[in-house]
Scaffold this motif. Sequence first.
Motif, PDB file in Angstrom:
ATOM      1  N   PHE A   1     -14.680 -14.216  51.423  1.00  0.00           N
ATOM      2  CA  PHE A   1     -15.048 -14.343  53.026  1.00  0.00           C
ATOM      3  C   PHE A   1     -16.134 -15.597  53.054  1.00  0.00           C
ATOM      4  CE2 PHE A   1     -18.982 -13.576  55.420  1.00  0.00           C
ATOM      5  CZ  PHE A   1     -18.677 -14.257  56.521  1.00  0.00           C
ATOM      6  N   ALA A   2     -17.181 -15.833  52.346  1.00  0.00           N
ATOM      7  CA  ALA A   2     -18.104 -16.888  52.239  1.00  0.00           C
ATOM      8  C   ALA A   2     -17.334 -18.119  51.942  1.00  0.00           C
ATOM      9  CB  ALA A   2     -19.333 -16.645  51.270  1.00  0.00           C
ATOM     10  N   GLN A   3     -16.681 -18.111  50.911  1.00  0.00           N
ATOM     11  CA  GLN A   3     -15.754 -19.556  50.582  1.00  0.00           C
ATOM     12  C   GLN A   3     -14.894 -19.826  51.412  1.00  0.00           C
ATOM     13  OE1 GLN A   3     -14.760 -17.674  46.657  1.00  0.00           O
ATOM     14  NE2 GLN A   3     -16.427 -18.525  45.680  1.00  0.00           N
ATOM     15  N   ALA A   4     -14.157 -18.899  52.076  1.00  0.00           N
ATOM     16  CA  ALA A   4     -13.278 -19.257  53.376  1.00  0.00           C
ATOM     17  C   ALA A   4     -13.954 -19.848  54.565  1.00  0.00           C
ATOM     18  CB  ALA A   4     -12.441 -18.093  53.638  1.00  0.00           C
ATOM     19  N   HIS A   5     -15.109 -19.413  54.751  1.00  0.00           N
ATOM     20  CA  HIS A   5     -15.920 -20.090  56.012  1.00  0.00           C
ATOM     21  C   HIS A   5     -16.910 -21.037  55.726  1.00  0.00           C
ATOM     22  CE1 HIS A   5     -13.852 -16.363  57.438  1.00  0.00           C
ATOM     23  NE2 HIS A   5     -14.229 -17.243  58.594  1.00  0.00           N
ATOM     24  N   GLY A   6     -16.799 -21.728  54.508  1.00  0.00           N
ATOM     25  CA  GLY A   6     -17.584 -22.925  54.075  1.00  0.00           C
ATOM     26  C   GLY A   6     -19.151 -22.419  53.886  1.00  0.00           C
ATOM     27  N   LEU A   7     -19.466 -21.314  53.411  1.00  0.00           N
ATOM     28  CA  LEU A   7     -20.864 -20.612  53.316  1.00  0.00           C
ATOM     29  C   LEU A   7     -21.157 -20.930  51.998  1.00  0.00           C
ATOM     30  CD1 LEU A   7     -20.897 -17.413  55.202  1.00  0.00           C
ATOM     31  CD2 LEU A   7     -21.601 -19.629  56.005  1.00  0.00           C
ATOM     32  N   ALA A   8     -22.446 -21.245  51.563  1.00  0.00           N
ATOM     33  CA  ALA A   8     -22.754 -21.428  50.106  1.00  0.00           C
ATOM     34  C   ALA A   8     -23.147 -20.287  49.509  1.00  0.00           C
ATOM     35  CB  ALA A   8     -23.946 -22.806  50.215  1.00  0.00           C
ATOM     36  N   VAL A   9     -22.769 -19.785  48.514  1.00  0.00           N
ATOM     37  CA  VAL A   9     -23.211 -18.445  47.957  1.00  0.00           C
ATOM     38  C   VAL A   9     -24.454 -18.654  47.177  1.00  0.00           C
ATOM     39  CG1 VAL A   9     -22.542 -16.480  46.363  1.00  0.00           C
ATOM     40  CG2 VAL A   9     -20.816 -17.702  47.872  1.00  0.00           C
ATOM     41  N   LEU A  10     -25.383 -17.937  47.659  1.00  0.00           N
ATOM     42  CA  LEU A  10     -26.873 -18.236  47.048  1.00  0.00           C
ATOM     43  C   LEU A  10     -27.018 -17.031  46.089  1.00  0.00           C
ATOM     44  CD1 LEU A  10     -28.825 -19.120  50.073  1.00  0.00           C
ATOM     45  CD2 LEU A  10     -27.723 -20.545  48.373  1.00  0.00           C
ATOM     46  N   ALA A  11     -26.256 -15.554  46.421  1.00  0.00           N
ATOM     47  CA  ALA A  11     -26.425 -14.631  45.470  1.00  0.00           C
ATOM     48  C   ALA A  11     -25.444 -13.742  45.825  1.00  0.00           C
ATOM     49  CB  ALA A  11     -27.899 -13.972  45.781  1.00  0.00           C
ATOM     50  N   PHE A  12     -25.005 -12.983  44.710  1.00  0.00           N
ATOM     51  CA  PHE A  12     -23.678 -11.979  45.030  1.00  0.00           C
ATOM     52  C   PHE A  12     -23.864 -10.907  44.054  1.00  0.00           C
ATOM     53  CE2 PHE A  12     -19.506 -10.777  44.247  1.00  0.00           C
ATOM     54  CZ  PHE A  12     -19.281 -10.225  45.603  1.00  0.00           C
ATOM     55  N   GLU A  13     -23.670  -9.886  44.633  1.00  0.00           N
ATOM     56  CA  GLU A  13     -23.785  -8.502  43.720  1.00  0.00           C
ATOM     57  C   GLU A  13     -22.506  -7.702  44.143  1.00  0.00           C
ATOM     58  OE1 GLU A  13     -28.281  -8.147  42.676  1.00  0.00           O
ATOM     59  OE2 GLU A  13     -27.305  -6.425  43.659  1.00  0.00           O
ATOM     60  N   ASP A  14     -21.913  -7.027  43.285  1.00  0.00           N
ATOM     61  CA  ASP A  14     -20.587  -6.098  43.511  1.00  0.00           C
ATOM     62  C   ASP A  14     -20.642  -5.105  42.489  1.00  0.00           C
ATOM     63  OD1 ASP A  14     -18.191  -4.810  44.279  1.00  0.00           O
ATOM     64  OD2 ASP A  14     -17.217  -7.012  44.215  1.00  0.00           O
ATOM     65  N   GLY A  15     -21.245  -3.873  42.882  1.00  0.00           N
ATOM     66  CA  GLY A  15     -20.784  -2.648  42.227  1.00  0.00           C
ATOM     67  C   GLY A  15     -21.817  -1.650  42.349  1.00  0.00           C
ATOM     68  N   PHE A  16     -22.222  -0.760  41.336  1.00  0.00           N
ATOM     69  CA  PHE A  16     -23.065   0.383  41.433  1.00  0.00           C
ATOM     70  C   PHE A  16     -24.526   0.026  41.670  1.00  0.00           C
ATOM     71  CE2 PHE A  16     -25.708   3.612  39.528  1.00  0.00           C
ATOM     72  CZ  PHE A  16     -25.462   4.695  40.202  1.00  0.00           C
ATOM     73  N   SER A  17     -24.960   0.689  42.560  1.00  0.00           N
ATOM     74  CA  SER A  17     -26.480   0.688  42.999  1.00  0.00           C
ATOM     75  C   SER A  17     -26.913   2.256  42.852  1.00  0.00           C
ATOM     76  CB  SER A  17     -26.947   0.143  44.236  1.00  0.00           C
ATOM     77  OG  SER A  17     -27.792   0.042  44.421  1.00  0.00           O
ATOM     78  N   ALA A  18     -28.084   2.302  42.371  1.00  0.00           N
ATOM     79  CA  ALA A  18     -28.709   3.910  42.253  1.00  0.00           C
ATOM     80  C   ALA A  18     -29.504   3.940  43.318  1.00  0.00           C
ATOM     81  CB  ALA A  18     -29.336   3.760  40.758  1.00  0.00           C
ATOM     82  N   ALA A  19     -30.107   2.724  44.148  1.00  0.00           N
ATOM     83  CA  ALA A  19     -31.079   3.023  44.980  1.00  0.00           C
ATOM     84  C   ALA A  19     -30.684   2.457  46.054  1.00  0.00           C
ATOM     85  CB  ALA A  19     -32.417   2.645  44.616  1.00  0.00           C
ATOM     86  N   PRO A  20     -30.829   2.984  47.554  1.00  0.00           N
ATOM     87  CA  PRO A  20     -31.780   4.172  47.624  1.00  0.00           C
ATOM     88  C   PRO A  20     -31.071   5.327  47.380  1.00  0.00           C
ATOM     89  CG  PRO A  20     -30.891   3.177  49.694  1.00  0.00           C
ATOM     90  CD  PRO A  20     -30.585   2.299  48.627  1.00  0.00           C
ATOM     91  N   LYS A  21     -29.709   5.183  47.251  1.00  0.00           N
ATOM     92  CA  LYS A  21     -28.924   6.698  46.477  1.00  0.00           C
ATOM     93  C   LYS A  21     -28.032   6.001  45.897  1.00  0.00           C
ATOM     94  CE  LYS A  21     -26.006   7.010  50.712  1.00  0.00           C
ATOM     95  NZ  LYS A  21     -25.314   8.117  51.319  1.00  0.00           N
ATOM     96  N   PRO A  22     -27.343   6.942  44.996  1.00  0.00           N
ATOM     97  CA  PRO A  22     -26.142   6.422  44.390  1.00  0.00           C
ATOM     98  C   PRO A  22     -24.945   5.640  45.455  1.00  0.00           C
ATOM     99  CG  PRO A  22     -26.797   8.361  43.263  1.00  0.00           C
ATOM    100  CD  PRO A  22     -27.476   8.116  44.555  1.00  0.00           C
ATOM    101  N   ALA A  23     -24.478   4.536  45.051  1.00  0.00           N
ATOM    102  CA  ALA A  23     -23.456   4.036  45.804  1.00  0.00           C
ATOM    103  C   ALA A  23     -22.764   2.857  45.332  1.00  0.00           C
ATOM    104  CB  ALA A  23     -24.195   3.776  47.267  1.00  0.00           C
ATOM    105  N   MET A  24     -21.753   2.509  45.608  1.00  0.00           N
ATOM    106  CA  MET A  24     -20.909   1.142  45.336  1.00  0.00           C
ATOM    107  C   MET A  24     -21.035   0.228  46.419  1.00  0.00           C
ATOM    108  SD  MET A  24     -19.405   1.653  42.417  1.00  0.00           S
ATOM    109  CE  MET A  24     -18.371   0.467  42.035  1.00  0.00           C
ATOM    110  N   LEU A  25     -21.919  -0.834  46.100  1.00  0.00           N
ATOM    111  CA  LEU A  25     -22.080  -1.829  47.118  1.00  0.00           C
ATOM    112  C   LEU A  25     -21.781  -3.269  46.890  1.00  0.00           C
ATOM    113  CD1 LEU A  25     -25.888  -0.568  47.879  1.00  0.00           C
ATOM    114  CD2 LEU A  25     -23.747  -0.036  49.405  1.00  0.00           C
TER     115      LEU A  25
END
Length: 190
Positions: free
Chosen positions: A142-166
Amino acid sequence: MASHAQTQVSNWVARFATIIPPGEVLDLACGSGRHARHLAALGHPVTALDRDAAALALAAGPGITTMQYDLEADGAAWPFDAGRFAGIVVTNYLHRSLLAQIAASLRPDGVLLYETFVIGNEAFGKPSNPAFLLARGELLRFAQAHGLAVLAFEDGFSAAPKPAMLQRLCAGGADFPARNAVLDGVSGRE
């Protein structure tokens, strides 16, 4: 999909909120206003939008203008002008048909902070409906398609604040200045 019960500022938002340039910030699907209050405390005038009047009553406060609006209602129009916001924060919310308008409403020097659930979250609870779960790398595309400069990106499991895929995105508008210099000192991973 906003959870009105959450009160702690997302670590992702806290980590990158300080690079939002001066100016108005939109907290989209703000819930009870945890991010709106944080952004206002940083000196930004904040527009906190949600469809839930009770949540907006909790979000109201100094420096925060609340706006009750259902972006998903039939015939609802995007209520903001192009290039209006220095920052846009979206957490725990996904309505894909709004993504282009979100990008368009970001100032060229602005910052978009987006954090929401991704496919695989159904193993941890709600949301589990694929309509509310991003595909792997979807915010990056989405960011690339709209000409936004990606400064940081994460994709996967997060333990906090509760276990989730984010999936998390911090992106600057086309004219976001000195990306590397601005991000010096912003480090760490959740």
